[in-house]
Design a protein around this motif. Structure first.
Motif, mmCIF file in Angstrom:
data_model
loop_
_atom_site.group_PDB
_atom_site.id
_atom_site.type_symbol
_atom_site.label_atom_id
_atom_site.label_comp_id
_atom_site.label_asym_id
_atom_site.label_seq_id
_atom_site.Cartn_x
_atom_site.Cartn_y
_atom_site.Cartn_z
ATOM 1 N N GLU A 419 -31.135 24.282 -21.676
ATOM 2 C CA GLU A 419 -31.073 25.197 -20.458
ATOM 3 C C GLU A 419 -28.841 25.661 -20.422
ATOM 4 N N ALA A 420 -29.078 24.721 -19.951
ATOM 5 C CA ALA A 420 -27.656 25.381 -20.124
ATOM 6 C C ALA A 420 -26.832 24.779 -21.253
ATOM 7 N N ALA A 421 -27.092 24.539 -22.608
ATOM 8 C CA ALA A 421 -26.856 24.693 -23.302
ATOM 9 C C ALA A 421 -27.187 26.371 -24.057
ATOM 10 N N ARG A 422 -28.606 26.778 -24.251
ATOM 11 C CA ARG A 422 -28.876 28.067 -24.184
ATOM 12 C C ARG A 422 -27.806 29.092 -23.290
ATOM 13 N N ARG A 423 -27.667 28.936 -22.188
ATOM 14 C CA ARG A 423 -26.758 30.403 -21.738
ATOM 15 C C ARG A 423 -25.114 29.231 -21.918
ATOM 16 N N PHE A 424 -24.857 29.023 -22.255
ATOM 17 C CA PHE A 424 -23.612 28.205 -22.572
ATOM 18 C C PHE A 424 -22.872 29.558 -23.209
ATOM 19 N N GLY A 425 -22.093 30.230 -23.180
ATOM 20 C CA GLY A 425 -21.032 31.504 -23.461
ATOM 21 C C GLY A 425 -21.678 32.230 -22.918
ATOM 22 N N SER A 426 -22.663 32.700 -21.931
ATOM 23 C CA SER A 426 -23.109 33.469 -21.262
ATOM 24 C C SER A 426 -21.595 34.564 -20.742
ATOM 25 N N VAL A 427 -20.419 34.433 -20.571
ATOM 26 C CA VAL A 427 -19.485 34.474 -20.592
ATOM 27 C C VAL A 427 -18.555 34.016 -20.775
ATOM 28 N N ARG A 428 -17.338 34.976 -21.523
ATOM 29 C CA ARG A 428 -16.614 34.831 -22.850
ATOM 30 C C ARG A 428 -15.196 35.261 -22.298
ATOM 31 N N VAL A 429 -14.413 34.170 -22.403
ATOM 32 C CA VAL A 429 -12.938 34.621 -21.932
ATOM 33 C C VAL A 429 -12.064 34.306 -23.138
ATOM 34 N N ALA A 430 -11.384 35.557 -23.546
ATOM 35 C CA ALA A 430 -10.280 35.829 -24.499
ATOM 36 C C ALA A 430 -8.813 36.376 -23.541
ATOM 37 N N ALA A 431 -7.612 35.844 -25.270
ATOM 38 C CA ALA A 431 -6.699 36.541 -24.809
ATOM 39 C C ALA A 431 -6.804 38.353 -24.903
ATOM 40 N N ALA A 432 -6.147 38.855 -23.676
ATOM 41 C CA ALA A 432 -6.504 40.185 -23.602
ATOM 42 C C ALA A 432 -5.737 40.383 -24.662
ATOM 43 N N PRO A 433 -5.817 41.558 -25.422
ATOM 44 C CA PRO A 433 -5.084 42.501 -26.562
ATOM 45 C C PRO A 433 -4.066 43.358 -25.899
ATOM 46 N N PRO A 434 -2.924 43.294 -26.613
ATOM 47 C CA PRO A 434 -1.570 44.204 -25.784
ATOM 48 C C PRO A 434 -1.232 45.375 -25.678
ATOM 49 N N SER A 435 -3.213 45.975 -26.372
ATOM 50 C CA SER A 435 -3.446 46.955 -25.263
ATOM 51 C C SER A 435 -3.529 47.676 -23.990
ATOM 52 N N ASP A 436 -4.132 45.989 -23.187
ATOM 53 C CA ASP A 436 -4.184 45.793 -22.096
ATOM 54 C C ASP A 436 -3.085 45.206 -21.733
ATOM 55 N N ALA A 437 -2.054 45.225 -21.801
ATOM 56 C CA ALA A 437 -0.727 44.747 -20.856
ATOM 57 C C ALA A 437 -0.879 45.126 -19.621
ATOM 58 N N PRO A 438 -0.496 44.441 -18.743
ATOM 59 C CA PRO A 438 0.111 43.328 -18.443
ATOM 60 C C PRO A 438 -0.710 42.040 -18.534
ATOM 61 N N ALA A 439 -2.159 41.968 -18.717
ATOM 62 C CA ALA A 439 -3.119 41.338 -18.056
ATOM 63 C C ALA A 439 -3.024 40.613 -19.618
ATOM 64 N N LEU A 440 -3.374 39.512 -19.564
ATOM 65 C CA LEU A 440 -3.139 38.070 -20.128
ATOM 66 C C LEU A 440 -4.277 37.745 -20.603
ATOM 67 N N ALA A 441 -5.427 37.341 -20.043
ATOM 68 C CA ALA A 441 -7.149 37.232 -20.057
ATOM 69 C C ALA A 441 -8.062 38.571 -19.859
ATOM 70 N N SER A 442 -9.185 38.672 -21.325
ATOM 71 C CA SER A 442 -10.138 39.064 -20.866
ATOM 72 C C SER A 442 -11.522 38.711 -20.691
ATOM 73 N N VAL A 443 -11.793 38.999 -20.057
ATOM 74 C CA VAL A 443 -13.008 38.233 -19.683
ATOM 75 C C VAL A 443 -14.217 39.043 -19.445
ATOM 76 N N LEU A 474 -10.616 42.310 -16.656
ATOM 77 C CA LEU A 474 -8.740 41.567 -17.241
ATOM 78 C C LEU A 474 -8.473 40.552 -15.903
ATOM 79 N N SER A 475 -7.639 40.011 -16.713
ATOM 80 C CA SER A 475 -6.175 38.965 -15.261
ATOM 81 C C SER A 475 -5.208 38.909 -15.460
ATOM 82 N N ARG A 476 -4.251 38.779 -15.280
ATOM 83 C CA ARG A 476 -2.684 38.979 -15.220
ATOM 84 C C ARG A 476 -2.483 37.047 -15.824
ATOM 85 N N PHE A 477 -3.571 36.265 -15.401
ATOM 86 C CA PHE A 477 -3.136 34.660 -15.642
ATOM 87 C C PHE A 477 -3.765 34.452 -17.324
ATOM 88 N N ALA A 478 -3.278 33.550 -17.174
ATOM 89 C CA ALA A 478 -3.159 32.469 -19.319
ATOM 90 C C ALA A 478 -4.751 32.429 -19.675
#
Length: 611
Positions: A419-443, A474-478
């Motif tokens: 079940e944990a493997a099936r749900r793994f990745g339901s939430v994804r974190v990546a670097a925010a694109p430059p257009s979202d500055a000053p945000a650094l991370a995208s969820v 979006l988050s301003r943190f890495a």
């Protein structure tokens, strides 16, 4: 003396090297009371007895008559053993300490040495007769049965120390510890590490210092990280881990004190060993006291002593035979196991200390609940998610658990992993694109309800999450900081790149083991400075004046070579009286008249010939 000889001699003396300008300053520093005490303290009882006799036998000019020394040794009833080291003392040990000088023609005892030793004999030191005649204390070796009991208790303490140190290293590897600007670990990190290691909060600094000295953790800016050496160390058998800690302990013990430990084949109590050392080095003072303190420091924690009393592996470690010592103490360590019991309540019970490699793999996707000879781990959805983020899969986790289980794979545990493997990745974190500055991370998540839950979760308020769309925050943190915050909050999070491919992240970050910092060597710097005089006429005149002034203070007679008008030179036997205004006033010993000479006319000075 050669540079190496001088460096070795100066390393045994106490003085402020930075205050030395020339060789006269050095000579004065070496003849000071504190520096002479440090040299006298390095002499054992037999050599100190001979030096005491030598100061009495030396003439008024400090020159030692061998026959007079022999007579003095007989007067104080020195043993044949002491009389046998007479030449050894004068040719090597005391000469190396710069308390006597041997110029191949005669041996001289400086008056400062005679004065200092005379002031101490019979007060804070035994008399010359007591030094020569007092027998060593009667010592009682520890009984063989008691030694075995003490060795077992020591091994228990050593194993606990190795285990706690490994837990400390692992905990820092999972989450770095912050160093305060004023020094020491932050209180939250100290409490976290104390809980992880099972030690009291006030004992943590000692445990942490041991890990730092062994190079198991290293500082990177304001944070302490597990070093690559620490990562490898945690995978070693317990006896091999102990060996590194014991080796670092040995490095702190002065070589001279190591020799005192290994010279006896029997094991003594702490009180008897201190009495033995004090008898052998009656003038030892600070170096002996500090050495004994270093010997006792952490010896109990490493199983080398129990309540301050040495046990069998101790002398073996001090002698440098670490392999044998590790074998001796390791024989008492509990045998590691590589099998566990998997329970239906999702716990994992190890019937003994797990083999390091098994323990490390299991911790990748299970949480340690209780650490003892029988440890307990628990598998949760969050811990499995952590393992999946680090590169595990449902299949690899199941295969590993089946390979170490004594009870098969319980159905609830298998369901949790799937079940944990099936749900793994339901939430994804990546670097925010430059257009979202000053945000650094995208969820992001395809589940809009889950995105809404993240947005209002108060445990994540420090991330400052804000809407960036229907299914995105979006988050301003890495990104890595946001990822681990969501993981700690037990969300099924995965990291991804710009193309949506899942990235494998490990919280366990290793830093290179610290290289030993080059130690400043004030003695080497001093010798280099004294050797690099500029050789100018002004320097030569000042050097000549210092020699003559020193001879005047010591009331010594010198051979003074004087340049004559025709270019020839003449030698005079002079006793300098004073040096002033570029002129020497001295008594001519042969003519018995007073002479005054310009320093510019003096070509050289040297010692007076032996009578």
């Amino acid at each position: 003396m050669t540079r190496d000889e001088l460096a070795g001699a100066l390393a045994l003396r106490e003085f402020d090297a930075a205050a030395i300008r020339d060789q006269f300053d050095l000579a004065e520093a070496l003849l000071s009371a504190d520096s002479l005490d440090s040299a006298i303290g390095r002499l054992d009882r037999r050599h100190l007895a001979v030096l005491s006799a030598a100061t009495t036998a030396a003439g008024s000019d400090g020159v030692l008559d061998p026959a007079a020394l022999t007579a003095e040794l007989e007067r104080i009833e020195a043993s044949d053993q002491i009389r046998g080291i007479r030449d050894e003392l004068l040719d090597d040990l005391a000469d190396r300490l710069l308390v006597v000088r041997d110029d191949d023609e005669r041996v001289r005892v400086p008056s400062a040495v005679t004065t200092r030793l005379a002031a101490r004999l019979g007060t804070d030191l035994p008399t010359a007769t007591e030094l020569a005649a007092t027998p060593p204390p009667v010592l009682q070796p520890v009984d063989a049965v008691d030694r075995r009991l003490l060795a077992r208790r020591g091994a228990e303490a050593a194993y606990a120390t190795v285990t706690a140190t490994a837990e400390l290293v692992s905990a820092i590897g999972m989450q770095p510890a912050r160093e305060l600007a004023k020094g020491g670990l932050s209180l939250p990190d100290s409490k976290r590490l104390a809980e992880a290691t099972g030690v009291e909060l006030d004992e943590l600094p000692r445990l942490f210092r041991r890990a730092v000295e062994a190079g198991l953790v290293t500082r990177d800016g304001a944070y302490w990280l597990e070093s690559d050496l620490g990562g490898n160390w945690c995978l070693l058998p317990a006896a091999e881990r102990w060996k590194l800690l014991a080796d670092r302990w040995r490095d702190r013990i002065p070589p001279a004190l190591r020799e005192l430990v290994v010279r006896r084949t029997e094991v003594l109590s702490a009180a008897d060993f201190r009495a033995d050392v004090t008898w052998l080095y009656p003038a030892g003072g600070r170096w002996v006291d500090e050495g004994l303190d270093r010997l006792a420091d952490e010896a109990d924690a490493l199983g080398l002593a129990v309540d301050g009393n040495p046990v069998d592996p101790g002398p073996t470690v001090v002698a440098g035979d670490l392999d044998r010592a590790a074998e001796e103490i390791g024989a008492w360590f509990p045998t590691p196991v590589d099998k566990v019991y998997l329970q239906h309540d999702l716990s994992v019970v190890a019937p003994g200390p797990l083999a390091p490699a098994v323990d490390a793999r299991l911790r990748g996707f299970a949480d340690l609940e209780a650490r003892d000879l029988a440890s307990t781990y628990r598998v949760t959805a969050a811990s499995v998610n952590r393992g999946l983020a680090a590169g595990e899969s449902a299949e690899s986790i199941r295969a590993f658990l089946e390979s170490i289980s004594l009870t098969g794979m319980p159905q609830p545990l298998e369901y949790l992993v799937q079940e944990a493997a099936r749900r793994f990745g339901s939430v994804r974190v990546a670097a925010a694109p430059p257009s979202d500055a000053p945000a650094l991370a995208s969820v992001r998540s395809d589940d809009g309800e889950l995105i809404g839950t993240l947005e209002v979760d108060q445990s994540l308020s420090s991330l400052g999450l804000r809407r960036g769309g229907d299914h995105r925050l979006l988050s301003r943190f890495a990104p890595d900081l946001v990822f681990w915050a969501l993981s700690d909050a037990k969300y099924p999070v995965a990291a991804e790149d710009a193309d949506g491919r899942i990235l494998r992240l490990k919280r366990h970050r290793l830093a290179p083991a610290p290289s030993p910092a080059p130690r400043a060597d004030p003695v080497a710097d001093l010798i280099e400075r004294l050797s690099n005089g500029d050789g100018s006429p002004a320097t030569e005149d000042a050097w000549l004046a210092r020699q003559l002034e020193a001879a005047a203070r010591a009331k010594e007679t010198l051979t003074v070579t004087v340049r004559m008008p025709g270019g020839q030179t003449a030698d005079y036997l002079l006793a300098p009286a004073s040096v002033a205004n570029g002129r020497l006033r001295a008594r001519d010993r042969k003519a018995d008249i007073e002479r005054t000479l310009p320093l510019s006319a003096i070509a050289a000075v040297g010692p007076a010939p032996a009578e």
